[in-house]
Scaffold this motif. Structure first.
Motif, PDB file in Angstrom:
ATOM      1  N   PRO A  15       0.817  -1.211   0.000  1.00 23.02           N
ATOM      2  CA  PRO A  15       0.000   0.000   0.000  1.00 23.02           C
ATOM      3  C   PRO A  15       0.851   1.261   0.000  1.00 23.02           C
ATOM      4  O   PRO A  15       2.008   1.233   0.409  1.00 23.02           O
ATOM      5  CB  PRO A  15      -0.817  -0.114   1.287  1.00 23.02           C
ATOM      6  N   GLY A  16       0.240   2.357  -0.448  1.00 20.62           N
ATOM      7  CA  GLY A  16       1.029   3.503  -0.847  1.00 20.62           C
ATOM      8  C   GLY A  16       1.202   4.582   0.195  1.00 20.62           C
ATOM      9  O   GLY A  16       0.266   4.948   0.894  1.00 20.62           O
TER      10      GLY A  16
ATOM     11  N   PRO B 248       2.459   8.389  -0.396  1.00 21.21           N
ATOM     12  CA  PRO B 248       1.632   9.138   0.547  1.00 21.21           C
ATOM     13  C   PRO B 248       0.122   9.024   0.340  1.00 21.21           C
ATOM     14  O   PRO B 248      -0.633   9.684   1.048  1.00 21.21           O
ATOM     15  CB  PRO B 248       2.054  10.572   0.242  1.00 21.21           C
ATOM     16  N   THR B 249      -0.330   8.225  -0.607  1.00 20.98           N
ATOM     17  CA  THR B 249      -1.730   8.314  -1.031  1.00 20.98           C
ATOM     18  C   THR B 249      -2.681   7.405  -0.262  1.00 20.98           C
ATOM     19  O   THR B 249      -3.890   7.609  -0.310  1.00 20.98           O
ATOM     20  CB  THR B 249      -1.844   7.964  -2.521  1.00 20.98           C
ATOM     21  N   GLY B 250      -2.147   6.369   0.403  1.00 22.63           N
ATOM     22  CA  GLY B 250      -3.023   5.389   1.016  1.00 22.63           C
ATOM     23  C   GLY B 250      -3.687   4.473   0.007  1.00 22.63           C
ATOM     24  O   GLY B 250      -4.597   3.711   0.348  1.00 22.63           O
ATOM     25  N   THR B 251      -3.209   4.498  -1.231  1.00 25.82           N
ATOM     26  CA  THR B 251      -3.787   3.656  -2.266  1.00 25.82           C
ATOM     27  C   THR B 251      -3.330   2.212  -2.101  1.00 25.82           C
ATOM     28  O   THR B 251      -2.317   1.920  -1.458  1.00 25.82           O
ATOM     29  CB  THR B 251      -3.405   4.169  -3.665  1.00 25.82           C
ATOM     30  N   VAL B 252      -4.084   1.296  -2.698  1.00 27.01           N
ATOM     31  CA  VAL B 252      -3.680  -0.101  -2.811  1.00 27.01           C
ATOM     32  C   VAL B 252      -3.824  -0.482  -4.276  1.00 27.01           C
ATOM     33  O   VAL B 252      -4.934  -0.477  -4.822  1.00 27.01           O
ATOM     34  CB  VAL B 252      -4.542  -1.026  -1.932  1.00 27.01           C
ATOM     35  N   PHE B 253      -2.708  -0.755  -4.917  1.00 26.44           N
ATOM     36  CA  PHE B 253      -2.752  -1.158  -6.318  1.00 26.44           C
ATOM     37  C   PHE B 253      -3.244  -2.600  -6.398  1.00 26.44           C
ATOM     38  O   PHE B 253      -2.772  -3.484  -5.674  1.00 26.44           O
ATOM     39  CB  PHE B 253      -1.363  -1.038  -6.958  1.00 26.44           C
ATOM     40  N   SER B 254      -4.176  -2.833  -7.291  1.00 29.10           N
ATOM     41  CA  SER B 254      -4.781  -4.162  -7.409  1.00 29.10           C
ATOM     42  C   SER B 254      -3.792  -5.149  -8.011  1.00 29.10           C
ATOM     43  O   SER B 254      -2.812  -4.772  -8.673  1.00 29.10           O
ATOM     44  CB  SER B 254      -6.030  -4.088  -8.295  1.00 29.10           C
ATOM     45  N   ASP B 255      -4.071  -6.434  -7.795  1.00 29.61           N
ATOM     46  CA  ASP B 255      -3.232  -7.473  -8.401  1.00 29.61           C
ATOM     47  C   ASP B 255      -3.247  -7.369  -9.921  1.00 29.61           C
ATOM     48  O   ASP B 255      -2.231  -7.628 -10.580  1.00 29.61           O
ATOM     49  CB  ASP B 255      -3.724  -8.852  -7.969  1.00 29.61           C
TER      50      ASP B 255
ATOM     51  N   ILE C 155      11.019  -2.312  -8.201  1.00 26.43           N
ATOM     52  CA  ILE C 155      11.436  -2.276  -6.803  1.00 26.43           C
ATOM     53  C   ILE C 155      10.168  -2.082  -5.982  1.00 26.43           C
ATOM     54  O   ILE C 155       9.538  -1.021  -6.037  1.00 26.43           O
ATOM     55  CB  ILE C 155      12.440  -1.143  -6.547  1.00 26.43           C
ATOM     56  N   THR C 156       9.766  -3.108  -5.246  1.00 24.93           N
ATOM     57  CA  THR C 156       8.526  -3.037  -4.486  1.00 24.93           C
ATOM     58  C   THR C 156       8.833  -2.722  -3.028  1.00 24.93           C
ATOM     59  O   THR C 156       9.670  -3.359  -2.402  1.00 24.93           O
ATOM     60  CB  THR C 156       7.718  -4.348  -4.574  1.00 24.93           C
ATOM     61  N   ASP C 157       8.152  -1.721  -2.506  1.00 20.98           N
ATOM     62  CA  ASP C 157       8.272  -1.303  -1.108  1.00 20.98           C
ATOM     63  C   ASP C 157       6.997  -1.750  -0.404  1.00 20.98           C
ATOM     64  O   ASP C 157       5.922  -1.203  -0.651  1.00 20.98           O
ATOM     65  CB  ASP C 157       8.437   0.220  -1.053  1.00 20.98           C
ATOM     66  N   GLU C 158       7.126  -2.746   0.470  1.00 20.79           N
ATOM     67  CA  GLU C 158       5.958  -3.363   1.098  1.00 20.79           C
ATOM     68  C   GLU C 158       5.913  -3.094   2.601  1.00 20.79           C
ATOM     69  O   GLU C 158       5.464  -3.916   3.395  1.00 20.79           O
ATOM     70  CB  GLU C 158       5.940  -4.859   0.773  1.00 20.79           C
ATOM     71  N   ALA C 159       6.367  -1.889   2.986  1.00 21.80           N
ATOM     72  CA  ALA C 159       6.435  -1.534   4.404  1.00 21.80           C
ATOM     73  C   ALA C 159       5.072  -1.505   5.072  1.00 21.80           C
ATOM     74  O   ALA C 159       4.956  -1.696   6.290  1.00 21.80           O
ATOM     75  CB  ALA C 159       7.112  -0.174   4.565  1.00 21.80           C
ATOM     76  N   TYR C 160       3.999  -1.261   4.300  1.00 15.52           N
ATOM     77  CA  TYR C 160       2.658  -1.118   4.874  1.00 15.52           C
ATOM     78  C   TYR C 160       1.764  -2.304   4.523  1.00 15.52           C
ATOM     79  O   TYR C 160       0.539  -2.187   4.561  1.00 15.52           O
ATOM     80  CB  TYR C 160       2.020   0.179   4.379  1.00 15.52           C
ATOM     81  N   ASP C 161       2.371  -3.437   4.209  1.00 14.57           N
ATOM     82  CA  ASP C 161       1.585  -4.574   3.735  1.00 14.57           C
ATOM     83  C   ASP C 161       0.617  -5.125   4.777  1.00 14.57           C
ATOM     84  O   ASP C 161      -0.346  -5.812   4.443  1.00 14.57           O
ATOM     85  CB  ASP C 161       2.511  -5.699   3.254  1.00 14.57           C
ATOM     86  N   TYR C 162       0.814  -4.804   6.035  1.00 17.89           N
ATOM     87  CA  TYR C 162      -0.018  -5.356   7.101  1.00 17.89           C
ATOM     88  C   TYR C 162      -1.301  -4.578   7.330  1.00 17.89           C
ATOM     89  O   TYR C 162      -2.179  -5.028   8.071  1.00 17.89           O
ATOM     90  CB  TYR C 162       0.779  -5.374   8.419  1.00 17.89           C
ATOM     91  N   ILE C 163      -1.419  -3.390   6.732  1.00 21.74           N
ATOM     92  CA  ILE C 163      -2.555  -2.534   7.058  1.00 21.74           C
ATOM     93  C   ILE C 163      -3.378  -2.249   5.797  1.00 21.74           C
ATOM     94  O   ILE C 163      -3.103  -1.323   5.040  1.00 21.74           O
ATOM     95  CB  ILE C 163      -2.132  -1.234   7.787  1.00 21.74           C
ATOM     96  N   LEU C 164      -4.351  -3.119   5.552  1.00 16.69           N
ATOM     97  CA  LEU C 164      -5.320  -2.974   4.466  1.00 16.69           C
ATOM     98  C   LEU C 164      -6.708  -2.805   5.091  1.00 16.69           C
ATOM     99  O   LEU C 164      -7.018  -3.431   6.099  1.00 16.69           O
ATOM    100  CB  LEU C 164      -5.316  -4.199   3.559  1.00 16.69           C
TER     101      LEU C 164
ATOM    102  N   GLY D 201      -5.237   1.600   2.358  1.00 13.32           N
ATOM    103  CA  GLY D 201      -4.181   0.982   3.142  1.00 13.32           C
ATOM    104  C   GLY D 201      -3.298   2.053   3.732  1.00 13.32           C
ATOM    105  O   GLY D 201      -3.504   3.251   3.525  1.00 13.32           O
ATOM    106  N   ALA D 202      -2.279   1.606   4.497  1.00 11.24           N
ATOM    107  CA  ALA D 202      -1.351   2.510   5.181  1.00 11.24           C
ATOM    108  C   ALA D 202      -2.130   3.430   6.126  1.00 11.24           C
ATOM    109  O   ALA D 202      -3.246   3.106   6.541  1.00 11.24           O
ATOM    110  CB  ALA D 202      -0.496   3.289   4.186  1.00 11.24           C
ATOM    111  N   PHE D 203      -1.580   4.586   6.488  1.00 11.28           N
ATOM    112  CA  PHE D 203      -2.306   5.503   7.379  1.00 11.28           C
ATOM    113  C   PHE D 203      -2.100   6.951   6.945  1.00 11.28           C
ATOM    114  O   PHE D 203      -1.782   7.823   7.749  1.00 11.28           O
ATOM    115  CB  PHE D 203      -1.917   5.299   8.848  1.00 11.28           C
ATOM    116  N   TYR D 204      -2.331   7.173   5.638  1.00  9.11           N
ATOM    117  CA  TYR D 204      -2.188   8.501   5.055  1.00  9.11           C
ATOM    118  C   TYR D 204      -3.388   8.837   4.185  1.00  9.11           C
ATOM    119  O   TYR D 204      -4.007   7.956   3.583  1.00  9.11           O
ATOM    120  CB  TYR D 204      -0.931   8.580   4.180  1.00  9.11           C
ATOM    121  N   VAL D 205      -3.660  10.142   4.101  1.00 10.04           N
ATOM    122  CA  VAL D 205      -4.633  10.680   3.158  1.00 10.04           C
ATOM    123  C   VAL D 205      -3.958  11.820   2.413  1.00 10.04           C
ATOM    124  O   VAL D 205      -3.316  12.677   3.029  1.00 10.04           O
ATOM    125  CB  VAL D 205      -5.888  11.235   3.875  1.00 10.04           C
TER     126      VAL D 205
END
Length: 397
Positions: A179-180, A182-189, A207-216, A327-331
């Motif tokens: 998840p993204g 600064p947008t809080g987006t989740v790109f679909s599969d 290069i995939t950054d999956e730091a927020y993968d736990y918060i959907l 996802g994540a915790f940004y708007v």
């Protein structure tokens, strides 16, 4: 005769450093420290303390194991790498060899930087779907690369035709936070899979950054491209435990990739940090192997804070529009009350209302006209921040 003229001259700073900018997130925090009395919707640091069981276990290890204060192998403790490999297989269906396809790093940031230095030469391009995480931009510039911004869609999705059009012989990589931030987006599969096929066809790396993968904020699960054999050599994946386990100050993460890439990434890692901090590696091991109730607790709190933040923004619909975060915790909130640049709006909001936000323009051209709001703070802080914003907007109008 003494000639003191030489003492008034300065050796120039390297161009690569002159070309990068300080983090806008840190700039706003520094300005807030000088202003005093501010509440924050700015820096992406959840309010939670490191869980007690992690602190207690590491404290015991530090007292009982003399090796806990010494270097580990450059790639990290083997027991931690084996644990990470098991975690990746169970949680993400990614099969990696813990001996030579995982490197434990000083947070996700070092993993990203070592990867970028491994992938690009000066003059190479990295495509950044924008708004993008601001540090990607500075890291690409630091490595001598060229950030190439491709705007996200209006609902913060990937514009895949635009990305394909941007690809050229100089393109070496696309960086994707999902998840993204600064947008809080989740790109679909569907989107990420098509991008992965594009990487294979056009011969670049994702290069995939999956730091927020736990918060959907839905029941969907995301496919990690590194787990797909057809794309494996075109994917380098970065992970962080900072947010999931409230370990931001412990600075611990990892990078996973095919052995061919990891052999080269390890050279940069060794030249910069030798190894990740040993106490932090033990903290990561305890976090991954221990009770996961703390993660559930923190995730549930963030769900409530998301609801609160969106509710407060809905009450300001005359002044802001936004895409609800998945996802994540940004708007990323688009402000409707001013045509001024986002840095100016964020600065005025800080100085006049004493609320910290982050100017959207710092996340690339796609973020201009927006403010990034983090709802990682406590609920009363979120409410206080919005109360101040409301009062400020009345005066502003």
């Amino acid at each position: 005769m003494n000639d003191n003229s030489n003492y008034s001259r300065h050796v120039p700073v390297s161009r690569r450093v002159r070309d990068i900018s300080p983090s806008a997130t840190k700039e706003m925090a520094n300005l807030a420290a000088k202003t005093g009395g501010c509440v924050s919707l700015g820096q992406g640091v959840p309010s939670f303390a490191t869980p007690d069981h992690i602190v207690a276990a590491v404290t015991e290890i530090m007292h009982s194991d003399p090796a806990s204060g010494k270097y580990t192998l450059q790639s990290g403790m083997i027991q931690l790498r084996e644990c990470i490999a098991g975690y990746l297989l169970q949680e993400k269906n990614i099969s990696v060899n813990p001996e030579n396809e995982i490197c434990v790093t000083v947070g996700g940031m070092e993993a990203l930087l070592t990867t970028i230095f491994t992938v690009i030469d000066p003059g190479d391009e990295i495509i950044l779907p924008s708004p993008t995480y601001a540090s990607y931009i500075e890291q690409v510039l630091l490595a001598g690369g060229i950030p190439k911004f491709v705007p996200l869609t209006r609902d913060w999705g990937l514009d895949l035709p635009a990305i394909r059009q941007a690809v050229n012989p100089k393109t070496k990589a696309v960086m994707l936070c999902n998840p993204g931030n600064p947008t809080g987006t989740v790109f679909s599969d569907d989107q990420t899979m098509e991008l992965g096929r594009m990487a294979v066809d056009c011969n670049f790396v994702i290069i995939t950054d999956e730091a927020y993968d736990y918060i959907l904020y839905s029941n969907e699960t995301l496919t990690s491209l590194l787990g797909l054999k057809t794309m494996r050599e075109h994917i380098i994946s970065v992970f962080s435990l900072s947010k999931k386990y409230a370990l931001t100050g412990w600075r611990i993460g990892w990078v996973a990739a095919d052995q061919r890439w990891m052999e080269q990434i390890m050279k940069v890692h060794d030249a910069t940090t030798i190894c990740a901090p040993t106490p932090s590696q033990f903290a990561a091991l305890v976090a991954l192997e221990g009770d996961q109730e703390c993660v559930t607790h923190m995730r549930n709190a963030l769900v409530r804070r998301r609801t609160l933040c969106c509710s407060r923004l809905d009450g300001l619909s005359e002044y802001f529009s936004y895409v609800p975060p998945k996802g994540a915790f940004y708007v990323m909130a688009k402000y409707l009350f001013s045509d001024s640049p986002s840095r100016e709006v964020a600065t005025r909001l800080l100085q006049e209302a004493k609320v910290i936000t982050v100017p959207g323009g710092s996340f690339g051209p796609g973020g201009e006209g927006h403010l990034r709001l983090s709802f990682g703070g406590k609920s009363d802080e979120i409410n206080e921040a919005f109360d101040r914003i409301e009062r400020w907007l009345v005066r502003f109008g």
